[in-house]
Write a protein that holds these residues in place. Structure first.
Motif, short mmCIF file in Angstrom:
data_model
loop_
_atom_site.label_atom_id
_atom_site.label_comp_id
_atom_site.label_asym_id
_atom_site.label_seq_id
_atom_site.Cartn_x
_atom_site.Cartn_y
_atom_site.Cartn_z
N UNK A 67 -33.51 52.60 112.47
CA UNK A 67 -35.39 52.76 112.73
C UNK A 67 -35.35 51.51 112.86
N UNK A 68 -35.90 50.95 114.20
CA UNK A 68 -37.02 49.45 113.69
C UNK A 68 -37.99 49.85 114.01
N UNK A 69 -38.80 48.62 112.83
CA UNK A 69 -39.81 48.58 111.88
C UNK A 69 -40.93 47.62 112.99
N UNK A 70 -42.13 48.57 113.36
CA UNK A 70 -42.71 46.92 114.36
C UNK A 70 -41.83 45.83 115.41
N UNK A 71 -41.05 45.76 115.69
CA UNK A 71 -40.48 45.74 116.16
C UNK A 71 -39.59 44.19 115.87
N UNK A 72 -40.02 44.09 114.23
CA UNK A 72 -38.98 42.73 113.79
C UNK A 72 -37.72 43.50 113.22
N UNK A 73 -37.30 44.76 112.40
CA UNK A 73 -36.35 44.47 111.72
C UNK A 73 -35.61 46.49 112.14
N UNK A 74 -34.73 45.73 111.76
CA UNK A 74 -34.19 47.16 112.21
C UNK A 74 -33.55 47.64 110.43
N UNK A 75 -33.48 48.76 110.26
CA UNK A 75 -32.99 49.09 108.67
C UNK A 75 -32.52 51.08 108.80
N UNK A 76 -31.36 51.23 107.97
CA UNK A 76 -31.18 52.40 108.20
C UNK A 76 -31.60 53.75 107.74
N UNK A 77 -31.03 55.02 108.28
CA UNK A 77 -32.19 55.76 107.29
C UNK A 77 -31.87 55.86 106.25
N UNK A 78 -33.76 56.14 105.76
CA UNK A 78 -33.70 56.03 103.74
C UNK A 78 -33.00 57.19 103.52
N UNK A 79 -32.65 58.20 104.43
CA UNK A 79 -31.93 60.05 104.72
C UNK A 79 -31.17 60.15 105.59
#
Length: 581
Positions: A67-79
């Protein structure tokens, strides 16, 4: 509340059919969220009510995404149901129906049949390697294996309590399908499989939830691991409730052990979890729910949970067997014989009593059946939380350990052993992690400072000799071998007696009380469900005690006591219904 199915679980990536996947993320602090695929595609997610983002796209199993949050950071799916590599990298779309179960009619085992063998999957070599141990464990008399936490943690090796992606079995142990194969194979051998789950905190590296869902946590609630988790929020509760259901329904685990629930400041969550599980699981299936709970809340064991790990049992026996009274053992140093008698007669030792810290701990427990307590002489904590990871057989006399083992395996409490106990494994079980940089240094120094209160490690130079948790050698030293066939025979004989004479009559058992026979010697009695009376006399002192002989001896060590209870001995008798022992 409607029943959960694979299609209605809200968190994460859920396959709708072979080619389509629904992605959902609770990100109340984000303005914009997208799904990023490894092939370069970026798909905006639709903003929903209450901070949810969701989208359905053409996307088969095996697809790498984040997932990308606000075009600023990529994060793994917490689930995330699986990670391609580590906790910071790509999450994988997983088909929960890809594995074809062989033991599809398995319904589990009744709780009173439980003889639990706790193990660390990594230390035994992964899921496939654990499978190689199943035949010998079943032959030994074990009826359930309990896996230490599997949730994806940072690095390649860890006890499992630093997990940050609770839905993803750790990649270094094998694939989700290999985990299911292990469970399937265990069922084939008649073994139930329990999973240790951690719902009280996330590990220190790889948890990104606070960056887009700060309200997942309560900054004003402090735990040993940081801010507490806000279980009042429906989205947060469902994150963990659905995780429990995933393990039980999708992976077909037979039970869960909830780690350190005293750090969950919300008893309503625990009750809801138990109720949800009972509602969701087929009525004919046996599913076990256990707690680790320093608060000794007997009220949770009356209806909602099957049992609690009884640390009191271990702690007082450890004091009697070894003479150690450092740190938390000091709560059991005063009159340990009377404390052991209370444990055998009433379940918990601390039932509202004051601890060394001046706090009251526990609730009355004498009304509970003996099977509400999981007893053990040691587990991962009591071995691994020693500075050098020594096992009990390295700390006390073999005769005393044999007597205590007879108490463990023949009492009506549910027995648990840790991997290697049955063979007096010579290897330690050390605390190991795979952190790097400043975190590795903090963990190493924190680990060594933990032992400043232990007499043997008051000297800072001695603490420097405590193994570095992050060193590969620390992990490798903790991989057990199982060479002692003679000690195996003791476990095999005791468990044969348990299954033949005790287990069939455990339902309806009640404690009849316990008394002190002398220093380090106790006598305890239980009426089993068929009316017979089980009587265990234990002498952990160096002095023989006069004690009447019995015509109904089930087991004794050493043999042929006569009218005496020798030093470091146990005598177990089973008197028929209606006959006074």
């Amino acid at each position: 509340m409607p029943l959960r199915t694979l299609e209605t679980w809200p968190h994460g990536a859920i396959m709708l059919d072979a080619q389509h996947t629904r992605f959902a993320l609770w990100a109340p602090d984000a303005f914009y969220v997208s799904v990023e695929l490894e092939d370069g595609k970026s798909i905006p997610m639709l903003s929903q009510a209450d901070g949810w983002f969701e989208v359905e796209i053409k996307c088969p199993a095996g697809t790498r995404y984040r997932f990308n949050i606000d075009g600023e950071r990529d994060v793994p799916d917490p689930a995330s149901r699986a990670q391609a590599s580590d906790v910071h990298g790509w999450s994988l779309v997983v088909d929960p129906l890809a594995y074809h179960w062989r033991q599809s009619n398995w319904q589990g085992r009744p709780w009173h049949e439980a003889v639990i063998y706790e193990l660390h999957v990594g230390a035994l070599g992964g899921y496939a390697a654990v499978e190689q141990h199943l035949p010998r464990l079943a032959e030994l008399g074990v009826t359930a294996i309990e896996l230490m936490p599997l949730a994806q943690f940072p690095g390649e090796r860890n006890w499992g309590y630093d997990g940050v992606l609770p839905y993803a079995p750790h990649t270094s142990y094998g694939t989700p399908e290999q985990l299911k194969h292990l469970i399937d194979s265990a069922h084939e051998h008649g073994l139930a499989v329990i999973l240790d789950v951690v719902y009280n905190h996330f590990g220190p590296d790889g948890n990104y939830l606070g960056q887009y869902a700060a309200s997942f946590f309560q900054e004003d609630v402090h735990t040993p691991w940081g801010a507490g988790i806000d279980f009042e929020r429906r989205e947060v509760r469902d994150f963990f409730l659905d995780n429990a259901l995933m393990w039980l329904l999708e992976y077909r685990f037979d039970g869960l052990r909830l780690d350190a629930v005293h750090a969950i400041d919300n008893p309503g969550f625990l009750q809801e979890l138990a109720q949800r599980v009972r509602q969701q699981v087929d009525s004919g299936r046996h599913v076990w729910l256990m707690l680790e709970n320093e608060l000794n809340q007997a009220s949770l064991l009356k209806h909602d949970f099957d049992a609690q790990w009884n640390d009191d049992f271990h702690n007082v026996l450890h004091v009697l067997l070894t003479g150690e009274t450092d740190a938390y053992y000091s709560d059991f140093a005063q009159d340990p014989t009377a404390k052991l008698a209370r444990c055998l007669g009433e379940g918990f030792i601390y039932q509202g009593d004051t601890t060394r810290h001046g706090h009251t701990r526990g609730e009355p427990s004498a009304h509970l059946p003996p099977s509400a307590f999981v007893a053990f002489l040691q587990n991962h904590d009591q071995i691994g939380n020693r500075a050098l990871g020594e096992r009990l057989h390295q700390l006390c006399s073999p005769q005393a350990l044999e007597a205590a083992t007879a108490l463990l395996l023949l009492s009506p409490m549910i027995p648990l052993m840790f991997m290697g106990d049955e063979a007096n494994a010579p290897e330690p079980f050390l605390f190991f992690t795979d952190h790097h940089g400043e975190l590795a240094e903090a963990v190493r120094e924190g680990r060594r400072n933990e032992f400043a209160d232990f007499a043997a490690f008051h000297d800072p130079e001695r603490r420097e000799r405590i193994p570095d948790p992050n060193a590969l050698s620390t992990f490798e030293q903790s991989m057990p071998t199982l060479p002692d066939a003679a000690h195996l025979q003791l476990y095999r004989e005791l468990l044969r007696l348990r299954h033949r004479h005790i287990v069939p009559h455990l339902p309806g058992s009640v404690a009849l009380g316990a008394s002190v026979l002398g220093d380090s010697a106790v006598s305890a009695r239980w009426r089993l469900g068929n009316g017979s009376v089980l009587h265990i006399d234990l002498n952990l002192s160096a002095t023989a005690l006069p004690h009447p002989a019995s015509p109904h001896v089930l087991f004794q060590t050493p043999a042929n006591h006569g009218a005496q209870l020798p030093p470091y001995s146990a005598r177990v008798t089973l008197s028929p219904a209606g006959e006074h022992p």
